[in-house]
Design an enzyme around this catalytic site. Structure first.
Site: not given
Lengths: 310, 310
Positions: B17, B93, B171
């Site tokens: 990410i 997140k 997720d």
């Protein structure tokens, strides 16, 4: 309320906890009166009985407040219905089947000027407030919780407790967490959990939790529904100034080996005195910390299969 | 910060990410500068690299803020360390492995006068704020969420996501929940959940959720990591004034069949612009609602076994 200082109560869900604890407490406190029950399968001699909250509300029976003693999976709907009808609401523990369902209830209660109280009976055990005071200024190193009881003795035939949302061993375990979150001066959070599920059940029969706080506290909790001997409901807190131990679910408090306090529990008397005071002022008292820790345990926990429970 | 209007950033956890989203956003925004990375196994040419946050802090490298892009299971410890060292903290997140770990971080951030931001990238998709505005005054009847993607494409080789605390299909699903909790004018809560666990994994590969609100909204969500075709990231909201549909994870907004908006997503640009503004003012921005719903799903959910995932 009428007369002005009387709180007229209806019990919703007349099961084991209502009969074992709520009825006696209500009967013993001046200013409280049980005026109705609502349960599809159970009633009391001499008390108007209805099959549901809806039927009770439709009957025109005058009452001021409800005590919700049903399984947690249906409490949110009942609480919303009671609050909308202008009733104060006492929630048995756990306050709901989810964390998120409580915020809308709190908003509704405040809009209606009615009291919503998420009760945690173990917080009213005699050792709790003294322990809280003593720990307020101490530096805490470690916490060890053992919370063990025989599910066959404490929850005979209660199938809902094994269903999703029924919490399993966290039903007693949340009592320990309700004490823990009251007595510690700092909030804790889980760092790991093992959840032991019987192969034939949807809820855990035992759980091992690890937790810490912002200062590196070393915390663990062992919840177990399998032991068949005497109950072990113990929280030991090790501080830089020695250890403090709560035993008997809050009946005894020890500093090191020295017994500081041993008193019978009168938890539900205290719940109802507090709820009556809340209802007089229209205030709410809702602390979700114990339920958040249980949700976190399910979120974070490693599931392990153990032998079937029959 | 020095110079006064520059925010010097360190990325902690240089995985997929960080490389796919964070690096480009940071590079494209004036006033942000990546000055270090911390990762035990990964580094960037030309950027000072450290094996850990601790090593970075010990190095004396000057920086103002960290972006925590590690697996969620270790974020709380890292966030606390960074805040204690006086750094602003951006949390990818989900913000943590538990709900309860965030409150102590928030307290620490406020005490230190530093910013803590729990980011939800999907909330910055172009359809979200227009949808929120349009729904603000509508009476909502139903919500249907479908959030389906191929885990092999989106999380290749990411074993941590299958571990306890790694969330599994939640997720991506939490992205849908982060949009839902932003666009609806009323909070929702779960009433049921089915969680599908592969026999060889500790996290669900699919989940079906039912939810409602104080007005009886009929809500459902289907999260699934198994479909191998094109992604389906859709939220349809049925109101008394017609339906509104968010497609493409927030790239498109439709009213009935009519396309209102279609724009490329620039979610991480928006995250970093917002975080830079927070850091300038020292404010925090933490909304845990999406994570609470996920914890509630695990708390309430019925676990079902499905075929192994290999």
């Amino acid at each position: 309320m009428e007369p002005a200082d009387e709180l007229r109560l209806a019990i919703i869900g007349l099961g084991k906890i209502a009969r074992d604890r709520h009825l006696g407490a209500i009967a013993g406190i001046p200013g409280l009166r049980l005026v109705a029950t609502a349960d599809p399968r159970s009633s009391l001699t001499g008390v108007p009985a209805f099959p549901s909250l809806e039927a009770l509300l439709a009957s025109g029976t005058g009452f001021d407040a409800v005590a919700l003693c049903t399984p947690s999976q249906i409490r949110a709907r009942l609480a919303a219905g009671a609050l909308r009808a202008g009733k104060h609401v006492l929630l048995e523990k756990p306050p709901g089947a989810t964390v998120a369902e409580i915020a809308p209830l709190l908003e509704l209660a405040r809009r209606k000027g009615r009291s919503l109280h998420a009760s945690w009976h173990s917080r009213h055990a005699p050792a709790v407030e003294p322990a809280r005071s003593m720990l307020a200024s101490r530096r805490i190193r470690a916490v060890r919780i053992e919370w063990m009881e025989d599910v066959r003795r404490w929850h005979p035939g209660q199938d809902w407790i094994w269903e999703p949302g029924g919490l399993g061993v966290f039903d007693p375990g949340i009592n320990a967490l309700s004490i823990l979150t009251r007595i510690l001066p700092q909030p804790v959070f889980l760092t790991g959990a093992d959840l032991l599920f019987p192969g034939n059940r949807s809820a855990p029969i035992a759980a091992d939790l690890r937790f810490t706080d912002a200062h590196g506290l070393d915390g663990s909790a062992a919840f177990d529904w399998r032991p068949q001997g005497p109950e072990n409901w113990t929280i030991r807190v090790d501080t830089e100034e020695g250890s403090l131990t709560i035993e008997g679910g809050g009946r005894r408090l020890l500093e090191g080996e020295r017994l500081l306090l041993e008193e019978p529990k009168a938890e539900y008397d205290a719940i109802y005195r507090h709820f009556a005071a809340l209802a007089r002022s229209g205030e709410c008292d809702v602390d979700l910390a114990p339920l958040v820790h249980v949700a976190d345990a399910f979120l974070l926990g490693r599931r392990m299969l153990v032998e079937d429970f029959a």
